[in-house]
Scaffold this motif. Structure first.
Motif, PDB file in Angstrom:
ATOM      1  N   TRP A 155       0.854  -1.174   0.000  1.00 54.99           N
ATOM      2  CA  TRP A 155       0.000   0.000   0.000  1.00 54.99           C
ATOM      3  C   TRP A 155       0.891   1.225   0.000  1.00 54.99           C
ATOM      4  O   TRP A 155       2.039   1.179   0.426  1.00 54.99           O
ATOM      5  N   SER A 156       0.316   2.316  -0.440  1.00 55.88           N
ATOM      6  CA  SER A 156       1.025   3.581  -0.354  1.00 55.88           C
ATOM      7  C   SER A 156       0.741   4.173   1.017  1.00 55.88           C
ATOM      8  O   SER A 156      -0.414   4.219   1.449  1.00 55.88           O
ATOM      9  N   CYS A 157       1.780   4.559   1.708  1.00 51.83           N
ATOM     10  CA  CYS A 157       1.607   5.177   3.018  1.00 51.83           C
ATOM     11  C   CYS A 157       2.339   6.514   3.015  1.00 51.83           C
ATOM     12  O   CYS A 157       3.318   6.694   2.298  1.00 51.83           O
ATOM     13  N   ASP A 190       5.336   3.253  -1.433  1.00 50.30           N
ATOM     14  CA  ASP A 190       4.678   1.957  -1.498  1.00 50.30           C
ATOM     15  C   ASP A 190       5.522   0.975  -0.704  1.00 50.30           C
ATOM     16  O   ASP A 190       6.713   0.794  -0.990  1.00 50.30           O
ATOM     17  N   LEU A 211       2.727  -2.897   4.807  1.00 50.20           N
ATOM     18  CA  LEU A 211       2.156  -2.166   5.939  1.00 50.20           C
ATOM     19  C   LEU A 211       2.519  -2.819   7.268  1.00 50.20           C
ATOM     20  O   LEU A 211       3.048  -3.920   7.302  1.00 50.20           O
TER      21      LEU A 211
END
Length: 155
Positions: A2-4, A14, A17
């Motif tokens: 995921w992009s955080c 990316d 997580l």
């Protein structure tokens, strides 16, 4: 993957997580504030395995457990791109991460842009909250919640 977001930096990456994200974001954030200001396109998290050398630590990017910071400025196989003070800051960042994150500048073939999880990503120990990874991430999360703790705090 995921992009955080990277708090305070104005961009995201990316990555895997959870605990891995906590440690890698910490690395990027400290670099951004203490070594040199970064822009989003200068930090690369996840990349497809086809773009990577499978035999080198950069392949960790394909599992979302590595980031390259300004890879164009710190090329593979080259060392000496950081000043003494910057190297000391990198050592401090690695200390924060309790030995869970490895710096590519310490590898046999140096890659000063690369920071990666120094454990196989699929092992149960990596996913466990009581593993060294889980404990290191909890420490950093606590620092983020508690004023006066962590990087930059003075006693």
């Amino acid at each position: 993957m995921w992009s955080c977001s990277v708090p305070g930096a104005g961009f995201g990456i990316d990555t895997r997580l959870g605990a891995v994200e906590t440690l890698l974001v910490h690395v990027i954030r400290r670099w951004h504030y203490e070594i040199e200001t970064l822009r989003g396109h200068e930090v690369i998290g996840w990349r497809p395995i086809e773009e990577l050398d499978h035999s080198e630590p950069e392949s960790n990017q394909a599992s979302g457990t590595a980031v390259a910071i300004r890879p164009g400025a710190y090329g593979q196989g080259l060392s000496g791109g950081l000043t003494k003070t910057q190297r000391e800051t990198v050592r401090s960042i690695l200390d924060d991460c309790s030995g869970i994150i490895r710096w590519g500048g310490d590898d046999r073939i140096p890659y000063e842009a690369l920071f990666y999880l120094d454990a196989p990503p699929g092992t149960a120990a990596v996913r466990s909250a009581t593993s060294p990874l889980g404990k290191a991430a909890d420490k950093l999360r606590n620092w983020n919640r508690t004023p006066g703790l962590g990087a930059g705090a003075s006693m």
